[in-house]
Design an enzyme around this catalytic site. Structure first.
Site, PDB file in Angstrom:
ATOM      1  N   ALA A 141      36.012 -83.692  14.265  1.00 40.52           N
ATOM      2  CA  ALA A 141      36.062 -83.527  15.718  1.00 40.52           C
ATOM      3  C   ALA A 141      37.449 -83.099  16.189  1.00 40.52           C
ATOM      4  O   ALA A 141      37.589 -82.387  17.186  1.00 40.52           O
ATOM      5  CB  ALA A 141      35.665 -84.834  16.403  1.00 40.52           C
ATOM      6  N   ASP A 168      65.962 -46.539  25.023  1.00 36.02           N
ATOM      7  CA  ASP A 168      66.689 -45.284  24.873  1.00 36.02           C
ATOM      8  C   ASP A 168      66.395 -44.412  26.090  1.00 36.02           C
ATOM      9  O   ASP A 168      65.412 -44.644  26.807  1.00 36.02           O
ATOM     10  CB  ASP A 168      66.231 -44.590  23.588  1.00 36.02           C
ATOM     11  CG  ASP A 168      67.066 -43.372  23.254  1.00 36.02           C
ATOM     12  OD1 ASP A 168      68.237 -43.324  23.649  1.00 36.02           O
ATOM     13  OD2 ASP A 168      66.531 -42.460  22.606  1.00 36.02           O
TER      14      ASP A 168
END
Length: 822
Positions: A273, A319
């Protein structure tokens, strides 16, 4: 007079090294190759992949399945462990692949002078002191100092970020000049664009500028992604909770005098569980969905976790050339009395050829820009060549800074720097110097255009100026604004000139008028500078994305949390070092990918919250039953069924949800923000407790009036139906499912419907009845289970409505979607 077929080196008397001396230097210095630096042994890398809480959690699930005799489940989970480990192992070799890609940039052959003769040798055998003979199209084999340069220029964008060819000469550069301004040197891995030259080798192998970048690339760090860190923290917490509860129940059972098998059965039930077996599949599917969506938006991922990492970026270091700009030089301004005359004269002094589409060409980028601009005004260079044939040419070189062509119409057409042509003119038109300075101040490359009436560069008439630049992408302006609204800072790092970079930054909205460029624009950046800038942002706690296309960008891409390479203009080195490759080299694609990344994280978060709420319900039912002395309500195999099928499959559908419209209006998630925050935990425990109470109530009620098997049947069905229907509520923490649209995620709707039918089938198929230890369920009990299963969904959705009412009425302001995790 020397023979015309003699090489430039022979003409100048450069005999070069002797073969014996070259051999001695090769033995002493080593081959002209990029070498791998020391790396971690492969077996250590492989074992390191298993040192992760996520892997330990998977091992736990595998052992539980094996203990229950579920060999197929154990094999499946074990396979997931192995596949994850192998994926991580191969990721460790990305840096070495990048170094191998660097090797591919070096020249396989080189022309050198040896023993007074021109020889072609493998580039690996080039040594310092060798005389290189260079021609257009060559790849430079090593770093070298120029001895001769005839109209020589090189393409150095991969090393320096300079967007245009760099003119070379034998004139000495300043001792500490930046790499982009060392015009008396050529560098390994760069290309000869035009002209010829002779150069003496100064550095080879790892001592070259290219080798220096290879070293930086190997020292850049690969770090775990935010998602991996959050999953590890969550897994550790779940493991501790699971272990604590299992031990507590085992001790409780032993104290109550239960038999060993009963205690073991309860402990195994709790372990099953507690472990969310569907967690690895959910994360993987969520990232794969994100990968597909990002690919559709031109962002190609090289590793899955990059999807989510980009979503939590706080800084994008980018860039300029080709990413924020088009990457194509364009005539942006024309100054002169007759602009058509200026373009005609400039075109008559060009060698570039126009392509068929008249939007690009072949040749020097500046000249291509001129012939494209001229063609748009009906001026064609091929027509000029046909009507006004060339008589003589004065080619461009770095010392003269101008070129001119004398044609058959008796006119000399010249272009070059204003300073160079002004010295050959008798008069400078009024306003020309001021206009040139103003254009240069805005980052434009300024060309002066002149004409003369004799076949010599004197007595020229200056007729105009051309302002040439790589213009910003129109979509980048909007993308930067979107990034800013999302709390993401955009930083430009480029090898170009400071004025050019700042001008583009202002056009893009990155810099406001009068604002100090400071940390926003970094020009003339070297590979070390880029690496340093990325590390500085990381040291401040920023999640950094770095873009680039050149070799000089590769170390910074590797160092950043997320490296983004350009797919069209990027080098193979950059692509190998990156996590994401942009197919269209477009900054707007990065922002779109950020949106997808944020969406994927939110989908993973809500899917995991949905799973954990189910685990809390199951744990609570098993734990309360053990404490109260009831027989196990849910058997281990029934819990496995719930976790793997009726919980896991709807969770997979949850991760395919589309992002909300407000996701890019929120700030980035803090680096310290956990995968499951306080608000999610409250929701998990509330939903889990609500379902557990309903299941316990149904079980106790049925146990009093019916058999244990019937009570388990009802409890099993109520829990399954409750968790399936609760999936509709899990789609959004603030909006009820009817506002989102019941059918807006058709996968989820169909999965819930099919899973309900499948659950009902388990109760009526003899084989599954025996496998799960359940019996048939009547039509009335089916209706009762579905009705009770709807209750968690109704309560949760009414809670959203009440919360909205409370925010709007009690506080007097509209309820905006709250920040998840708070």
């Amino acid at each position: 007079m020397t023979h015309p077929s003699a090489t430039p080196a022979q003409q100048s008397g450069h005999a070069g090294l002797s073969s014996q001396e070259a051999q001695q230097r090769l033995a002493k210095i080593g081959s002209n190759e990029l070498v791998r630096e020391s790396t971690t042994p492969a077996w250590k890398l492989l074992l390191g992949q298993f040192n992760s809480p996520v892997i330990w959690l998977l091992f736990g699930a595998c052992l539980v399945s094996a203990a229950l005799g579920e060999v197929i489940d154990a094999i499946a989970i074990g396979t997931i462990v192995i596949v994850n480990a192998l994926v991580g192992f191969f990721q460790e070799y990305r840096a070495e692949k990048a170094v191998l890609a660097l090797r591919s940039m070096t020249a396989p052959r080189a022309r050198v002078m040896r023993d007074g003769h021109l020889q072609v040798i493998p580039a690996a055998l080039v040594v310092p002191g060798d005389i290189l003979v260079l021609e257009a199209g060559d790849i430079v084999a090593a770093d070298a100092h120029l001895l001769e340069a005839n109209v020589l220029s090189t393409l150095e964008a991969a090393l320096t970020g300079e967007s245009t060819p760099v003119g070379k000469s034998t004139k000495a550069s300043a001792p500490n000049a930046p790499l982009a301004e060392r015009c008396d040197h050529v560098f390994s891995g760069t290309n000869i664009a035009t002209g010829t030259g002779v150069a003496q080798v100064t550095a080879t192998g790892m001592q070259t500028e290219l080798g220096h970048i290879a070293h930086l690339l190997s020292t850049a760090k690969d770090e775990s992604t935010p998602l991996q860190q959050r999953l590890a923290a969550l897994s550790q917490r779940l493991m501790l909770i699971c272990l604590g509860i299992v031990v507590a129940v085992a001790l409780l059972g032993w104290k109550q005098g239960l038999g060993g098998m009963e205690v073991l059965l309860s402990a195994i039930s709790l372990a099953v569980a507690a472990v969310p077996e569907g967690l690895p599949a959910i994360v993987t599917i969520a990232l794969a969905v994100g990968m597909q969506r990002m690919a559709a938006r031109h962002a190609l991922l090289r590793r899955l976790t990059a999807v989510e990492t980009l979503g939590c970026a706080t800084v994008i270091c980018t860039d300029k050339t080709g990413t924020l700009t088009t990457g194509v030089m364009t005539v942006r301004e024309i100054w002169g009395v007759d602009q058509r005359q200026v373009l005609d004269a400039a075109t008559a002094c060009c060698d570039a050829d126009l392509s068929e589409d008249e939007r690009s060409g072949v040749g020097d980028p500046t000249e291509v820009a001129i012939v494209v601009a001229a063609a748009q005004r009906g001026i064609k260079r091929e027509q000029i060549e046909a009507v006004r044939a060339r008589v003589s040419i004065y080619p461009f070189d770095a010392d003269r800074k101008r070129m001119s062509i004398f044609r058959s119409d008796g006119v000399l057409y010249a272009k070059g720097s204003l300073e160079s042509l002004a010295g050959q003119a008798s008069l400078i038109p009024a306003g020309m110097m001021e206009s040139a300075a103003e254009m240069a101040g805005r980052g434009l490359r300024v060309l002066c255009v002149a004409v003369g009436r004799e076949d010599r560069e004197s007595g020229l008439e200056l007729i105009g100026l051309l302002g040439i630049a790589d213009p910003p992408r129109t979509e980048a302006v909007e993308a930067i604004a979107r990034a800013s609204a999302a709390g993401i800072r955009t930083v430009m790092i480029t090898g170009d000139h400071q004025l050019t970079a700042q001008s583009i930054a202002r056009e893009l909205g990155m810099l406001k008028p009068g604002e100090d460029p400071g940390e926003t624009v970094h020009a003339r950046a070297t590979p070390e500078d880029k690496l340093r800038i990325v590390r500085e942002w990381k040291s401040r706690g920023a999640i950094v994305a770095m873009t680039g296309d050149g070799v000089n960008d590769a170390p910074a891409l590797r160092e950043a949390h997320i490296g983004i390479a350009m797919g069209q203009t990027g080098t193979e080195v950059t692509r190998e070092a990156a996590d994401i490759v942009l197919a269209d080299d477009n900054f707007a694609t990065i922002v779109a990918a950020v949106e997808e990344g944020r969406s994927i994280f939110e989908n993973i978060r809500k899917a995991i919250a949905y799973l954990l709420a189910g685990n809390v319900a199951e744990l609570s039912v098993v734990f309360i039953a053990a404490v109260m002395g009831y027989p196990p309500i849910l058997l281990p195999l029934q819990l496995l069924w719930i976790n793997l099928v009726t919980d896991g499959v709807p969770a997979l559908a949850l991760v395919t949800d589309r992002s909300s419209s407000s996701i890019m209006n929120r700030p980035p998630r803090p680096a310290s923000d956990p995968l499951i925050g306080a608000r999610e935990w409250r929701g998990i425990f509330f939903a889990g407790a609500l379902q557990a109470i309903l299941v316990m109530a149904v079980f106790i009620w049925a146990l009093e009036a019916r058999s244990l098997e019937e009570a388990r049947n009802l409890a099993f069905s109520v829990l399954v139906f409750g968790e399936l229907l609760r999936a509709f509520s899990a789609r959004d923490p603030d909006r009820p499912f009817w506002e989102i649209g019941l059918f807006s995620n058709m996968k989820l709707f169909l999965i819930v419907v099919l899973s309900v039918m499948l659950q009902l089938g388990l109760h009526h198929i003899p084989a599954t009845q025996k496998l799960f230890s359940i019996g048939a369920i009547s039509l009335a009990d089916c209706g009762l289970s579905l009705a009770i299963g709807f209750m968690p969904l109704v309560v949760l959705e009414m809670g959203k409505v009440c919360r909205r009412w409370w925010l709007t009425k009690a506080h007097g302001f509209p309820a905006a979607p709250s920040q998840p995790g708070q």
